[in-house]
Structure formats: structure tokens, C-alpha cells
Enzyme design. Sequence first.
Site, short mmCIF file in Angstrom:
data_model
loop_
_atom_site.label_atom_id
_atom_site.label_comp_id
_atom_site.label_asym_id
_atom_site.label_seq_id
_atom_site.Cartn_x
_atom_site.Cartn_y
_atom_site.Cartn_z
N CYS A 382 11.62 28.84 87.38
CA CYS A 382 12.58 28.00 86.67
C CYS A 382 14.01 28.31 87.17
O CYS A 382 14.37 27.89 88.25
CB CYS A 382 12.44 28.17 85.16
SG CYS A 382 13.25 26.86 84.21
N HIS A 508 6.73 27.00 84.53
CA HIS A 508 6.48 28.36 84.02
C HIS A 508 4.99 28.69 84.13
O HIS A 508 4.24 28.54 83.17
CB HIS A 508 6.93 28.47 82.56
CG HIS A 508 8.41 28.49 82.38
ND1 HIS A 508 9.14 29.66 82.35
CD2 HIS A 508 9.31 27.48 82.25
CE1 HIS A 508 10.42 29.37 82.17
NE2 HIS A 508 10.55 28.06 82.13
N GLU A 510 3.50 31.46 84.08
CA GLU A 510 3.06 32.57 83.23
C GLU A 510 2.39 32.10 81.95
O GLU A 510 1.57 32.82 81.36
CB GLU A 510 4.24 33.49 82.90
CG GLU A 510 5.31 32.92 81.98
CD GLU A 510 6.43 32.20 82.70
OE1 GLU A 510 7.56 32.14 82.15
OE2 GLU A 510 6.20 31.71 83.82
#
EC number: 6.3.4.2
Length: 550
Positions: A382, A508, A510
Amino acid sequence: MSAKYIFVTGGVVSSLGKGLSAASIGSLLEARGLRVNLMKFDPYLNVDPGTMSPFQHGEVFVTDDGAETDLDLGHYERFTHARLSRDNNLTSGRIYEQVITKERRGDYLGKTVQVIPHVTNEIKSAMRKVAADCDVAIVEIGGTVGDIESLPFLEAIRQMRQDLGRDNTCFVHVTLVPWIAAAQELKTKPTQHSVKEMLSIGIQPDVLLCRSERNLPRDMRSKIALFCNVEEAAVIAARDVDTIYELPIAFAAEKADELILKYLRIDAKPADISKWQDLVHRAHNPKDEVHIGIVGKYVEYEDSYKSLKEALIHGALRHNLKLRVTWIEAEGLETEDDSYREQLRDFDGILVPGGFGKRGIEGMLNAIRYAREEKVPYFGICLGMQTACIEYARNVCGLAGANSGEFDPATPHRIIYKLRELIGVEEMGGTMRLGAWTCVMEPDSLAAKAYGATEISERHRHRYEFNREYEAVLTGGGLRLTGTTPDATYVEIVEIPTHPFFIGVQFHPEFKSKPLEPHPIFRDFVAASYKNRGHKEAPLTAGQSTALAE
């Protein structure tokens, strides 16, 4: 069969691990073949955590449908296969917002609107909605028993027991049995008082998860059972563990899932936890370690990057490596000379995560420059992708003063600017590009090789985008834009093909990594970082490097 409910509450102090307990119970029930869904009620008045400081509330977890939610939903997704949405996390603010909207619309036909029954009915309705397509719904109540804010939620789950009966509801209370060093003994009184508080509002816990540094002796379990009116088998020791992924194994050893199923009168097959056991074995028996430096804005509070750290752990476990993380405050790298390079010298890989605002940006740019010039594996997420583009524009393409409109509205080269659909939108809550969006990748790119595909879906949370007016300049200088939206509007992935491993992503990743299913980019970033470690210390053999990259 309609769904049955497990209600998870907490007492004595906060941060006892209610979310992890709920997630671990969910994983055990899934391992028995049951369909599970989980939800979290937060007692604060914010509509969602999206506008809250990471220092206040930790990470904001994003679901596929674009909901900004509590970080516990990340635990739920990592431990189970439940598909979560905005319906899985409600705050007091959102509940009251819904009730007041109905009142203004006239839905209550002129009645006096009260906490009971109108607010509690709204809470119960939310629970039933989440439980519609599963066998067991696990509902976590945020905060601590005794908090004024939590009372409507506790009253709602008390009513659920009345509505559905004992065979369809189970109350799990997470409490503390502290070790008092001066007295050299464990103390049960905090647990007794917490259960007494529950009883005072009409809830008798069925199972007690007793958090403790030490094992609970048999006589102490008997004492807790006697004073708290539960059977001795229902006093579960929830000891501190080395890795959170031991929790399902620890709870299975204590037969917590077996007991809960007995109370809910559910027959299920034995739990197969062999994959969790293998994972924990690898965590305790690594063949080597890998050292990652995370250059961020909120590093003083690690919960700000909860999913990020877990995703790195998943990648390390995939290669049977121990993860060492060093949190680096970005502002600390803003030196006038090259002395910042000394702070970055020992890392096998460097990662710059997401964030908002201009604080620490110059430090991030220094870290990215170091990783690019020294050929250290780099992963930007990001803001980490946006700063990578700015650094490349300044230091490779010669665009002096290049920046983002977020940090310098007067920059001569606005490499990053506000999302076009947000021009003129000043409200903060829920106005970003949120949730799952499709990305199309170049077939020969680093990202496509990691995913083993050329089209993926990933979750986003950002207000700014890459300015494609500068595409020709940056690609002419060697940067490669390898991922975009299908309509080519937004740039999603950038890479440097001449670098061993340099990738920046606008999304993102994750949020979609699981311990048993590591995210492909985190997996490959860890492998590249470990390979770099080998170059720094002793060259890897061809066989070793191949095994690491599998």
C-alpha cells in the site's frame, strides 16, 4: 438443524485473548467437520474502527466486502475457513445507528424506544443473521464484564439462553488466575469475582478458560469449580504459549471442544489436528532464521501490524525458518547524511507497510533506496508501494521533488494522487477504496510466478493511486508495472526486474494469509530474504536455494 451458539465473554482485565480463544475453538469444531461462523461485538460508539488511530485500537482488518473491522476478525479468518463480512463485526455505534434510523422512519409505530427490547432485539437479530448458514455460531463480546458499554450485549446473550434453551447455547468465560510473586502462589479470587459479576446479570458460565502463567493444580481447579458453580472438567487451563498456533492443540488436550459439544448436544467426529501439530513442530524446530526489518509509522504498538507480522510468520514457517522481526520507526531513518544505512545493514529483507499521513515518509524513502541499491529483498504494501514509486522517480528518473499529493500538495511531480472518485469527498469514515478487487498481472512477472496465476483478487484500503501520467517516465527508467485492474485504471503491482526481489503492491495481501496456507508473496519474500542471508554469510548450494523457493 438450526445453528447453536457459543458466547465468549471476558472478565477481570482486557487483552486476555478472547478473540484467539474463540478462533481456536472454531478451528477445533471445523476439524470435527462442523460449519462454523464467528462474530465480534465491540462496545465502543464508533460506527467502525476505520477512523480510529492504530495506537488506540491496533490494526483495522478489512473483509472482502470492504468492511473495516476489529483485528480479532483476522484471527477468525486465520484459524478457520469462515467467510466473514461486515455482518460479522458490529459496534454499539452501528447498533444504535440502526435503531435510530428505524425510529426516524417510524418503524416502531410511535412506541418509546428503549435499550430493552429494541437495542437487544437488534443485537439478537444480528446474531441470527450470522448463524443462518452454519452449525455453530461463535459470538465474542468485546470489553470486560462490568463495563457499562457491554451491558446491552450481555443482556442480549442472556435472552438468547432464554429463547433457545440450554442445549442450544454455551457460555464460555475467559478469566485470569494471576501468579502473585510475593506470595509465590496462584490466586482464584479475581475469577470468582468475575463469575459473580456474570451471575449478577443473569448469566451462569458453562466453561471457564483460566488464563495463567502456570499450570492449574487439581485442587485449584476443584476450588474454582466449587465457587463458580461449574463442573471441574469445565475449568480449562489456558496457559501462556510460545506461539498462538499452539492454542488449538492446548484446548484439544484439555478437551474443551469435547465439553462444549457435550453441552450443546452435538455429535461430531474426532478432531484431526495433525496439520496444527506439524505447524507447531516446525515452529519449535526451525532449521535456521531469517531477519526482516519493518520500517513503519506505528511500530510502537505492534498490534497496528497484527496481520502483517502473522503473514511473515506463516511465510517463515513454510520454509521451516524462525522469523526475527525488528520494528524500525521511519522517522529514525530521516538523517541528513548516509548514517541511516548503518541501521539497515543487518536485515535479510526490508518491508514497508501501509499507513496514512506524511510523518516518517522521508525515512521510508531512505529505506527503499537502500534496499534498491544494495539489492536487499524489498516488499512494499500500500503506502510501501507508493513510496517505492516516489523513490524511483526521484533517485532513478531524476524527478527532483517528486512526491504524493497526500504529503506535498505543491509537489512539481505528483507521482501519487487522490483516487479520482474521491475528489471532493472530505468525510473520513468508509470513503476509501475498500475490499476485494480483481488484479490482472503480466505472465512473466514476479507476482504472477508467486501466485501461479495471472488474475487474482486481493483486499484494499487506500485513498491514493499511482498517477499514470508518469508511467512512461518510470517504465523508461526501468520500473515495471506488472499488475493493474482489468480495465487498466489502477496500478496494483510494481517491480524492478533487475533486482533479486523488489515488489510493491497497492493491496493488503496480509489479510488473506493463513498459518496453514501462507500467502504466496510473503512466502517468496521470506525465501528471497533467506537466500540473501546466505549471500551475506555463506553462499547457499543450488540444492538449498531450490528447496527454499518451492
